[in-house]
Design a protein around this motif. Structure first.
Motif, short mmCIF file in Angstrom:
data_model
loop_
_atom_site.label_atom_id
_atom_site.label_comp_id
_atom_site.label_asym_id
_atom_site.label_seq_id
_atom_site.Cartn_x
_atom_site.Cartn_y
_atom_site.Cartn_z
N ALA A 31 0.82 -1.22 0.00
CA ALA A 31 0.00 0.00 0.00
C ALA A 31 0.85 1.26 0.00
CB ALA A 31 -0.93 0.00 1.21
N ALA A 32 2.03 1.19 0.63
CA ALA A 32 2.92 2.34 0.69
C ALA A 32 3.76 2.50 -0.56
CB ALA A 32 3.82 2.23 1.92
N GLY A 33 3.70 1.55 -1.48
CA GLY A 33 4.46 1.64 -2.71
C GLY A 33 5.94 1.36 -2.53
N LYS A 34 6.30 0.56 -1.56
CA LYS A 34 7.71 0.27 -1.29
C LYS A 34 8.25 -0.92 -2.07
CE LYS A 34 7.41 1.96 3.51
NZ LYS A 34 7.60 1.60 4.94
N VAL A 35 7.39 -1.66 -2.74
CA VAL A 35 7.81 -2.91 -3.39
C VAL A 35 8.15 -2.63 -4.85
CG1 VAL A 35 7.16 -5.27 -3.94
CG2 VAL A 35 6.28 -4.18 -1.86
N SER A 36 9.33 -3.09 -5.27
CA SER A 36 9.71 -3.00 -6.68
C SER A 36 9.84 -4.41 -7.25
CB SER A 36 11.02 -2.21 -6.82
OG SER A 36 12.06 -2.82 -6.05
N ILE A 37 11.07 -4.96 -7.23
CA ILE A 37 11.25 -6.33 -7.72
C ILE A 37 11.71 -7.26 -6.60
CG2 ILE A 37 11.72 -5.61 -10.08
CD1 ILE A 37 14.68 -6.01 -9.54
N PHE A 38 11.82 -6.75 -5.40
CA PHE A 38 12.19 -7.57 -4.24
C PHE A 38 11.12 -7.44 -3.17
CE2 PHE A 38 16.26 -6.29 -6.18
CZ PHE A 38 16.78 -7.54 -6.46
N PRO A 39 10.76 -8.56 -2.52
CA PRO A 39 9.72 -8.50 -1.48
C PRO A 39 10.15 -7.64 -0.29
CG PRO A 39 10.15 -10.76 -2.19
CD PRO A 39 11.24 -9.92 -2.76
N VAL A 40 9.18 -6.98 0.29
CA VAL A 40 9.40 -6.18 1.50
C VAL A 40 8.57 -6.80 2.62
CG1 VAL A 40 9.16 -3.91 2.56
CG2 VAL A 40 9.80 -4.09 0.15
N GLU A 41 9.22 -7.11 3.76
CA GLU A 41 8.57 -7.81 4.87
C GLU A 41 7.99 -9.14 4.36
OE1 GLU A 41 5.73 -5.20 6.64
OE2 GLU A 41 7.17 -3.58 6.98
N PHE A 42 8.89 -10.00 3.91
CA PHE A 42 8.54 -11.27 3.26
C PHE A 42 7.56 -12.08 4.12
CE2 PHE A 42 9.11 -15.76 2.41
CZ PHE A 42 9.08 -15.81 1.03
N ASN A 43 6.51 -12.60 3.46
CA ASN A 43 5.55 -13.48 4.14
C ASN A 43 4.80 -14.29 3.08
OD1 ASN A 43 2.71 -12.23 3.58
ND2 ASN A 43 4.03 -10.49 4.11
N LEU A 44 4.10 -15.32 3.52
CA LEU A 44 3.33 -16.19 2.63
C LEU A 44 1.83 -16.12 2.91
CD1 LEU A 44 5.63 -19.37 2.77
CD2 LEU A 44 5.55 -17.65 0.96
N TYR A 45 1.39 -15.05 3.56
CA TYR A 45 -0.01 -14.94 3.95
C TYR A 45 -0.95 -14.98 2.75
CZ TYR A 45 1.87 -13.52 8.49
OH TYR A 45 2.55 -13.49 9.68
N ALA A 46 -0.58 -14.31 1.67
CA ALA A 46 -1.45 -14.26 0.50
C ALA A 46 -1.63 -15.66 -0.10
CB ALA A 46 -0.89 -13.31 -0.54
N TYR A 47 -0.54 -16.41 -0.19
CA TYR A 47 -0.63 -17.76 -0.74
C TYR A 47 -1.38 -18.69 0.21
CZ TYR A 47 2.61 -16.36 -4.41
OH TYR A 47 3.19 -15.74 -5.48
N ASP A 48 -1.18 -18.50 1.51
CA ASP A 48 -1.92 -19.30 2.48
C ASP A 48 -3.42 -19.07 2.33
OD1 ASP A 48 0.34 -20.42 3.50
OD2 ASP A 48 0.55 -18.98 5.15
N TYR A 49 -3.79 -17.83 2.09
CA TYR A 49 -5.20 -17.50 1.95
C TYR A 49 -5.79 -18.12 0.68
CZ TYR A 49 -9.49 -14.78 1.53
OH TYR A 49 -10.80 -14.41 1.39
N VAL A 50 -5.01 -18.08 -0.42
CA VAL A 50 -5.51 -18.59 -1.70
C VAL A 50 -5.63 -20.11 -1.70
CG1 VAL A 50 -5.01 -18.79 -4.16
CG2 VAL A 50 -4.65 -16.61 -3.00
#
Length: 292
Positions: free
Chosen positions: A44-63
């Motif tokens: 949301a803050a626009g900090k992500v380019s081509i490397f993950p920021v605050e790496f996590n798997l929550y999105a994949y866990d949800y899907v």
């Protein structure tokens, strides 16, 4: 042989230009992949380019953490396992006779125009739905496979490839006593491996990524293929149906991270299959097969 300065400069410029173009093509995919592994606040803050920021798997866990996800995955696998061979068999059996000259097949031009007409005009969505409903195929795998059993565009591509095969091969086979079935599957099909591999990839992608027909011809989420499941449950999820665990997960993910995870979950099979099919994306399998 020593390269001239002009040649060296030319190659360096080529490498730089092609590298920039390659990065321009890869950057959106790398950005989406990085966002799928990043926290919702970082995205949301626009900090992500081509490397993950605050790496996590929550999105994949949800899907993938839902039983319906695995049911829809098996549904898509079943659809591809039935639809892909059906597409290719019908495509080859239609393209072979339509590739003949009018002197050998008088009605060839008429049939070609009939099939071409179906590419421009169709019965429409409502008549198609009523047909599937009256045939009692709702919520069955056949409702997803049979309406697209004959991809006319693929037939035209295969037809043109067959027409490029030297006619002398067919004449030689006929002299040896071969019938049309044997000529088709033992001469034309082996010569058409590059075209067949390409059309198989097209059919696979079409079946795997198709989601709209799954929504129309399925009354229950358990009958959805993977693309339809991801469209309804992930992209257009109903907040009133979320459990307490879902609400807890929602605090750690966002629509953007979930959608990015959805994209990569959907394209993983294509990424795995494409390298094996790429070697067939060549032309001229029959070059040199007939010596004048």
């Amino acid at each position: 042989m020593k390269k001239s300065k002009g040649r060296i400069v030319f190659e360096v410029i080529n490498v730089i230009v092609l590298s920039l173009l390659s990065f321009a093509c890869l950057f959106p995919l790398l950005n989406i992949l990085a966002m799928s592994f990043s926290s919702s606040t970082a995205v949301a803050a626009g900090k992500v380019s081509i490397f993950p920021v605050e790496f996590n798997l929550y999105a994949y866990d949800y899907v993938v953490g839902k039983a319906d996800f695995w049911k829809s995955l098996l549904r898509s696998v079943e659809r591809v396992a039935i639809g892909l061979p059906l597409n290719m068999i019908l495509t080859i059996m239609l393209a072979y006779p339509l590739s003949k000259e009018s002197t050998s097949f008088r009605m060839r031009t008429v049939y070609v125009w009939i099939f071409f007409f179906t590419m421009l005009f169709s019965g429409g969505l409502i008549p198609g739905y009523l047909l599937i409903q009256n045939l009692k195929m709702m919520d069955t795998i056949w409702a997803l496979v049979l309406p697209a059993a004959v991809p006319v565009y693929n037939v035209i591509l295969m037809l043109n490839f067959f027409r490029g095969i030297p006619h002398e091969l067919e004449e030689a086979a006929e002299i040896d006593g071969a019938g049309q079935w044997r000529i088709c599957f033992q001469i034309f099909v082996p010569c058409a491996k590059p075209s067949i591999a390409t059309l198989m990839l097209f059919s696979f992608i079409s079946h795997w990524n198709s989601w709209f027909d799954g929504l129309i011809f399925s009354n229950f989420p358990s009958s959805y293929p993977l693309a339809s499941f991801l469209q309804t449950v992930v992209v257009q999820r109903d907040m009133t149906l979320l459990s307490l665990e879902d609400w807890q997960s929602m605090s750690m993910i966002s629509d953007r991270t979930v959608r990015c995870a959805q994209i990569f979950v959907g394209i993983i099979p294509i990424i795995l299959i494409y390298p094996f099919a790429q070697k067939y994306f060549v032309k001229g399998m029959t070059v040199g097969s007939v010596k004048g």
